[in-house]
Design an enzyme around this catalytic site. Structure first.
Site, PDB file in Angstrom:
ATOM      1  N   LYS A  86       0.842  -1.212   0.000  1.00 27.47           N
ATOM      2  CA  LYS A  86       0.000   0.000   0.000  1.00 27.47           C
ATOM      3  C   LYS A  86       0.875   1.259   0.000  1.00 27.47           C
ATOM      4  O   LYS A  86       0.697   2.152  -0.829  1.00 27.47           O
ATOM      5  CB  LYS A  86      -0.926   0.018   1.238  1.00 27.47           C
ATOM      6  CG  LYS A  86      -1.853  -1.172   1.345  1.00 27.47           C
ATOM      7  CD  LYS A  86      -2.745  -1.087   2.558  1.00 27.47           C
ATOM      8  CE  LYS A  86      -2.033  -1.230   3.897  1.00 27.47           C
ATOM      9  NZ  LYS A  86      -1.442  -2.537   4.164  1.00 27.47           N
ATOM     10  N   ARG A 162     -10.143   0.047   8.882  1.00 30.95           N
ATOM     11  CA  ARG A 162      -9.544  -1.251   9.104  1.00 30.95           C
ATOM     12  C   ARG A 162     -10.444  -2.130   9.965  1.00 30.95           C
ATOM     13  O   ARG A 162     -10.054  -3.233  10.339  1.00 30.95           O
ATOM     14  CB  ARG A 162      -8.249  -1.036   9.854  1.00 30.95           C
ATOM     15  CG  ARG A 162      -7.069  -1.687   9.215  1.00 30.95           C
ATOM     16  CD  ARG A 162      -5.880  -1.169   9.966  1.00 30.95           C
ATOM     17  NE  ARG A 162      -4.681  -1.824   9.630  1.00 30.95           N
ATOM     18  CZ  ARG A 162      -3.675  -1.205   9.048  1.00 30.95           C
ATOM     19  NH1 ARG A 162      -3.772   0.043   8.669  1.00 30.95           N
ATOM     20  NH2 ARG A 162      -2.557  -1.852   8.849  1.00 30.95           N
ATOM     21  N   ARG A 197      11.622  -5.365   5.107  1.00 31.52           N
ATOM     22  CA  ARG A 197      11.336  -3.935   4.883  1.00 31.52           C
ATOM     23  C   ARG A 197      12.239  -3.036   5.726  1.00 31.52           C
ATOM     24  O   ARG A 197      12.540  -3.308   6.873  1.00 31.52           O
ATOM     25  CB  ARG A 197       9.880  -3.641   5.250  1.00 31.52           C
ATOM     26  CG  ARG A 197       9.598  -2.161   5.251  1.00 31.52           C
ATOM     27  CD  ARG A 197       8.154  -1.817   5.318  1.00 31.52           C
ATOM     28  NE  ARG A 197       7.405  -2.576   6.302  1.00 31.52           N
ATOM     29  CZ  ARG A 197       6.077  -2.636   6.316  1.00 31.52           C
ATOM     30  NH1 ARG A 197       5.378  -1.993   5.407  1.00 31.52           N
ATOM     31  NH2 ARG A 197       5.457  -3.349   7.223  1.00 31.52           N
ATOM     32  N   ARG A 226      10.908  -1.350  11.329  1.00 28.70           N
ATOM     33  CA  ARG A 226       9.744  -1.086  12.186  1.00 28.70           C
ATOM     34  C   ARG A 226       9.658  -2.144  13.283  1.00 28.70           C
ATOM     35  O   ARG A 226       9.869  -3.329  13.018  1.00 28.70           O
ATOM     36  CB  ARG A 226       8.457  -1.130  11.335  1.00 28.70           C
ATOM     37  CG  ARG A 226       8.102   0.206  10.761  1.00 28.70           C
ATOM     38  CD  ARG A 226       7.013   0.150   9.735  1.00 28.70           C
ATOM     39  NE  ARG A 226       5.827  -0.630  10.106  1.00 28.70           N
ATOM     40  CZ  ARG A 226       4.714  -0.683   9.374  1.00 28.70           C
ATOM     41  NH1 ARG A 226       4.650  -0.005   8.234  1.00 28.70           N
ATOM     42  NH2 ARG A 226       3.697  -1.409   9.748  1.00 28.70           N
ATOM     43  N   ARG A 237      -0.615  -9.632  12.776  1.00 27.27           N
ATOM     44  CA  ARG A 237      -1.267  -8.536  12.027  1.00 27.27           C
ATOM     45  C   ARG A 237      -2.112  -9.094  10.876  1.00 27.27           C
ATOM     46  O   ARG A 237      -3.211  -8.617  10.586  1.00 27.27           O
ATOM     47  CB  ARG A 237      -0.208  -7.570  11.475  1.00 27.27           C
ATOM     48  CG  ARG A 237       0.346  -6.632  12.528  1.00 27.27           C
ATOM     49  CD  ARG A 237       1.683  -6.054  12.166  1.00 27.27           C
ATOM     50  NE  ARG A 237       1.700  -5.307  10.926  1.00 27.27           N
ATOM     51  CZ  ARG A 237       2.796  -4.986  10.248  1.00 27.27           C
ATOM     52  NH1 ARG A 237       3.989  -5.356  10.700  1.00 27.27           N
ATOM     53  NH2 ARG A 237       2.722  -4.301   9.150  1.00 27.27           N
TER      54      ARG A 237
HETATM   55  P1  AP5 Z   1       4.733  -1.445   1.917  1.00 25.43           P
HETATM   56  O1  AP5 Z   1       4.453  -0.628   0.749  1.00 25.43           O
HETATM   57  O2  AP5 Z   1       5.402  -0.814   3.093  1.00 25.43           O
HETATM   58  O3  AP5 Z   1       3.420  -2.232   2.388  1.00 25.43           O
HETATM   59  P2  AP5 Z   1       2.178  -1.749   3.186  1.00 25.43           P
HETATM   60  O4  AP5 Z   1       1.015  -2.435   2.602  1.00 25.43           O
HETATM   61  O5  AP5 Z   1       2.146  -0.277   3.255  1.00 25.43           O
HETATM   62  O6  AP5 Z   1       2.519  -2.403   4.565  1.00 25.43           O
HETATM   63  P3  AP5 Z   1       2.347  -1.932   6.051  1.00 25.43           P
HETATM   64  O7  AP5 Z   1       3.032  -2.961   6.901  1.00 25.43           O
HETATM   65  O8  AP5 Z   1       2.772  -0.528   6.263  1.00 25.43           O
HETATM   66  O9  AP5 Z   1       0.852  -2.070   6.240  1.00 25.43           O
HETATM   67  P4  AP5 Z   1       0.139  -2.285   7.533  1.00 25.43           P
HETATM   68  O10 AP5 Z   1      -1.232  -2.118   7.070  1.00 25.43           O
HETATM   69  O11 AP5 Z   1       0.405  -3.526   8.287  1.00 25.43           O
HETATM   70  O12 AP5 Z   1       0.782  -1.183   8.483  1.00 25.43           O
HETATM   71  P5  AP5 Z   1       0.398   0.294   8.794  1.00 25.43           P
HETATM   72  O13 AP5 Z   1       1.619   1.100   8.783  1.00 25.43           O
HETATM   73  O14 AP5 Z   1      -0.759   0.758   8.024  1.00 25.43           O
HETATM   74  O15 AP5 Z   1       5.586  -2.670   1.426  1.00 25.43           O
HETATM   75  C1  AP5 Z   1       6.061  -3.659   2.321  1.00 25.43           C
HETATM   76  C2  AP5 Z   1       7.450  -4.163   1.822  1.00 25.43           C
HETATM   77  O16 AP5 Z   1       7.269  -4.818   0.580  1.00 25.43           O
HETATM   78  C3  AP5 Z   1       8.450  -3.045   1.566  1.00 25.43           C
HETATM   79  O17 AP5 Z   1       9.698  -3.456   1.949  1.00 25.43           O
HETATM   80  C4  AP5 Z   1       8.377  -2.824   0.058  1.00 25.43           C
HETATM   81  O18 AP5 Z   1       9.601  -2.353  -0.439  1.00 25.43           O
HETATM   82  C5  AP5 Z   1       8.049  -4.201  -0.454  1.00 25.43           C
HETATM   83  N1  AP5 Z   1       7.217  -4.165  -1.656  1.00 25.43           N
HETATM   84  C6  AP5 Z   1       6.178  -3.328  -1.910  1.00 25.43           C
HETATM   85  N2  AP5 Z   1       5.645  -3.607  -3.123  1.00 25.43           N
HETATM   86  C7  AP5 Z   1       6.348  -4.631  -3.629  1.00 25.43           C
HETATM   87  C8  AP5 Z   1       6.276  -5.372  -4.850  1.00 25.43           C
HETATM   88  N3  AP5 Z   1       5.366  -5.101  -5.751  1.00 25.43           N
HETATM   89  N4  AP5 Z   1       7.135  -6.390  -5.044  1.00 25.43           N
HETATM   90  C9  AP5 Z   1       8.084  -6.685  -4.114  1.00 25.43           C
HETATM   91  N5  AP5 Z   1       8.218  -6.013  -2.949  1.00 25.43           N
HETATM   92  C10 AP5 Z   1       7.345  -5.016  -2.701  1.00 25.43           C
HETATM   93  O19 AP5 Z   1      -0.104   0.147  10.301  1.00 25.43           O
HETATM   94  C11 AP5 Z   1       0.773  -0.163  11.348  1.00 25.43           C
HETATM   95  C12 AP5 Z   1       0.019  -0.334  12.644  1.00 25.43           C
HETATM   96  O20 AP5 Z   1      -0.658   0.881  12.980  1.00 25.43           O
HETATM   97  C13 AP5 Z   1      -1.076  -1.379  12.642  1.00 25.43           C
HETATM   98  O21 AP5 Z   1      -0.575  -2.668  12.905  1.00 25.43           O
HETATM   99  C14 AP5 Z   1      -1.959  -0.864  13.773  1.00 25.43           C
HETATM  100  O22 AP5 Z   1      -1.462  -1.157  15.040  1.00 25.43           O
HETATM  101  C15 AP5 Z   1      -1.905   0.626  13.589  1.00 25.43           C
HETATM  102  N6  AP5 Z   1      -2.985   1.088  12.685  1.00 25.43           N
HETATM  103  C16 AP5 Z   1      -2.827   1.615  11.442  1.00 25.43           C
HETATM  104  N7  AP5 Z   1      -4.027   1.924  10.905  1.00 25.43           N
HETATM  105  C17 AP5 Z   1      -4.954   1.588  11.825  1.00 25.43           C
HETATM  106  C18 AP5 Z   1      -6.365   1.646  11.841  1.00 25.43           C
HETATM  107  N8  AP5 Z   1      -7.072   2.122  10.812  1.00 25.43           N
HETATM  108  N9  AP5 Z   1      -7.007   1.205  12.953  1.00 25.43           N
HETATM  109  C19 AP5 Z   1      -6.312   0.728  14.002  1.00 25.43           C
HETATM  110  N10 AP5 Z   1      -4.981   0.634  14.048  1.00 25.43           N
HETATM  111  C20 AP5 Z   1      -4.295   1.054  12.966  1.00 25.43           C
END
Ligand code: AP5
Length: 593
Positions: A86, A162, A197, A226, A237
């Protein structure tokens, strides 16, 4: 790179000619895309992060306009399991489409880094891979969505909603995306992506030790991992994601676009980009179809006089029918919207048909409240946070009290039916009159019949409030700001001139008065109407042989006519004939003083 002009219809507005005084046009109250707001009162620590700005309404040309596509930015949600890519895709989308990226993960991480109250609450949940409580995240997102940049440029919501509750909060506030993108990636790939990552804390750029290694040694040296990117936490997760995903996806099933996220990132982006172009195009087409429908409806009506409803008749029969009340609510609403859209920030509405004139009977305050509700809901529908203010008790001790007309008004407002979509308390809040009633999040203020009472002057509180409101619009409805003497008959003269000058500083955006014989309420002789930005129009009421009554226009005036001018028009005299009002028409001087 796509040129944004390719998918916006720049400066493409349809301007509509002068509206005949009594022609009623019913535009949707939200011609522009609405971005509803919330009661989210900003945590001081968030202010710096979200750079909240006040609503600014840029002055536009006079006349009613149907906005085309220029201000129709995209609204996109992107969802997917942890590490589905994402954040990576959002970087590319923002580069190309200039949307405001709102990532709940990023927002929460900056709160944690800043050691704020929200950050301290969220830290424990995030580190263990659990979801942060809904109310914390929802308030944060809605606060961010309500800022000007998101309204102007459009938004890209990443990682929200979410949970079912989060999705429902947005639905209640009518915050819907144009498209809901889900990145689909097999579980085993996700775990490898998370564990590998790395983040650049300086640029926010996302790397992967194998897939996307950093460009230089310098960048490599500063990369961080992270705390929730361990295999164990990723699994937890992922499980939480799977528990919630169905409920969220079902909320947006009509807007859902699933995209295979297990491909090179540029290939994925190519598909997302074509999708967004298509969505943008559909949006523009829909918008211009609506615009031409409205324009053709408008263009037809003034020419065909049978559509002309004129001023409603039987205005002395009360209670007025719903149709009559709605005629006036709509008339006031359109004039007020035009004034606010033209950049007016201090405007007043004066309407004294019997049913809306609490001076005649206090129960009529209820009808006035109905008018206020129409205005407030309409502005809220356009994404503005509205504060409806009713003055509280004035004076002190035994002299404390409030104007009879306003007694109980606040309770009436609170008990009114404001609809079930959460407008009241979210977009619309009720308050009193004074500087401390102005909240940073308020976009527009509607003041209900502010008035001086015997011996008490509301103007100082009013002035303090408008000072605090700054460039935000303040609309006063049926104000009575003339000085009244104290119970002892003494008039406060200190600063009187300044107070009256201030009272006059509100520009009339709507006025409707019935004209009667002096000292009577019957029969109605005519009416005076002004709806911004048009001229004052003077109507004469006549009885037709069939017994029906109607209003015919006698004359128009660039500013409010004097009693003499009205008398002349009624008597058919030309304006250059100098004379004094006399005879039974003399009453009009008193009516208009
Ligand atoms: P990346 O682009 O970073 O993936 P992402 O989908 O953004 O992953 P996140 O881990 O950030 O998502 P998440 O939803 O778990 O965490 P968030 O920060 O929102 O890519 C991942 C890796 O893959 C990278 O190394 C990248 O280089 C690689 N990659 C990308 N595309 C690729 C491709 N096509 N091919 C190969 N490699 C690739 O949330 C974190 C925490 O915050 C949650 O756990 C929760 O505690 C809290 N939180 C956030 N939002 C909420 C909410 N709405 N409600 C409650 N708690 C929340």
């Amino acid at each position: 790179m796509l040129n944004s002009a390719a998918f916006t219809c720049q400066n493409n507005r349809i301007s509509v000619p002068h509206i005949s005084s009594t022609y009623t046009f019913h535009p949707s109250s939200s011609l522009s895309s609405s971005l509803p707001l919330s009661q989210y009162h900003q945590n001081p620590s968030l202010v710096s992060v979200y750079k909240h700005t006040h609503l600014t309404i840029s002055p536009r040309n006079k006349g009613l306009k149907v906005r085309c596509s220029q201000n129709e930015p995209l609204k996109v949600m992107i969802s997917g399991a942890p590490a589905s890519g994402k954040g990576t895709q959002c970087e590319l989308i923002v580069q190309k489409y200039g949307l405001v990226h709102i990532s709940t993960g990023d927002l929460l991480r900056s709160e944690v880094a800043a050691g704020s109250e929200i950050g301290n609450q969220a830290k424990e949940y995030m580190n263990s891979g659990r979801l942060v409580p809904d109310e914390v995240v929802t308030a944060m997102v809605i606060g961010r969505l309500s800022q000007e940049d998101a309204k102007e440029k459009g938004w890209l919501l990443d990682g929200f909603p979410r949970s079912f509750a989060q999705a429902q909060s947005l639905e209640k506030m009518k915050i819907r995306p144009d498209v809901f993108i889900v990145l689909d990636v097999p579980d085993e790939i996700l775990i490898d992506r998370c564990v590998g990552r790395r983040l650049d804390p300086e640029t926010g750029k996302i790397y992967h030790i194998k897939n996307f290694p950093p460009e230089t040694e310098e960048v490599k040296a500063r990369l961080i991992t992270r705390p929730d990117d361990t295999e164990e936490k990723v699994k937890s997760r992922l499980q939480i994601y799977k528990q919630n995903v169905e409920a969220i996806v079902s909320t947006y099933s009509d807007l859902l676009k699933k995209i295979d996220g297990n491909r090179p990132k540029d290939v994925i982006f190519g598909e997302i980009s074509s999708l967004l172009l298509e969505v943008q195009k559909e949006k523009e087409t829909r918008k211009s179809e609506d615009a031409s429908k409205l324009a053709s409806q408008f263009n037809k009506s003034p020419a065909t006089k049978e559509n002309w409803r004129g001023i409603p008749t039987n205005l002395n029969n009360i209670p007025h029918s719903r149709e009559i009340r709605e005629y006036f609510y709509d008339d006031v609403l359109q004039a007020t919207q035009r004034a606010i859209n033209d950049g007016k920030i201090r405007v007043k509405v004066e309407i004294n048909i019997p049913e809306l004139n609490p001076e005649q009977d206090v129960y009529r305050i209820g009808t006035l409240m109905e008018l206020v509700r129409v205005l407030a809901l309409s502005f809220a529908d356009d994404g503005k946070r509205v504060k409806v203010s009713v003055q509280g008790s004035m004076g002190e001790g035994a002299l404390a009290g409030m104007p009879l007309q306003l007694a109980g008004t606040r309770q009436i407002l609170e008990y009114m039916d404001w609809g079930s979509d959460g407008a009241m308390g979210n977009f619309i809040n009720i308050g009193a009159i004074g500087a401390k009633e102005v909240d940073e999040v308020d976009d527009i203020f509607i003041l209900v019949a502010p008035q001086n009472a015997m011996g008490n002057c509301i103007i100082d509180d009013l002035r303090a409030m408008t000072d605090a409101a700054g460039s935000r619009p303040v609309i006063v409805i049926n104000p009575r700001l003339k000085d009244l003497p104290a119970s002892s008959g003494i008039m406060q003269t200190m600063g009187r001139e300044k107070r009256l000058e201030y009272a006059a500083s509100f520009e009339m955006c709507y006025q409707f008065r019935l004209l009667y014989y002096s000292g009577t309420q019957y029969p109605i002789m005519g009416a005076l109407r002004m709806a911004y930005p048009y001229r004052y129009e003077l109507f004469k009421r006549i009885n037709e042989p069939s017994g029906k009554e109607k209003y015919v226009i006698l004359s128009t005036f660039p500013s409010r006519p004097t009693g003499d001018e009205i008398n002349d028009a009624f008597e058919g005299r030309t304006r250059d004939q100098v004379k004094k009002a006399s005879g039974f028409w003399g009453f009009l001087n008193t009516i208009l003083s």
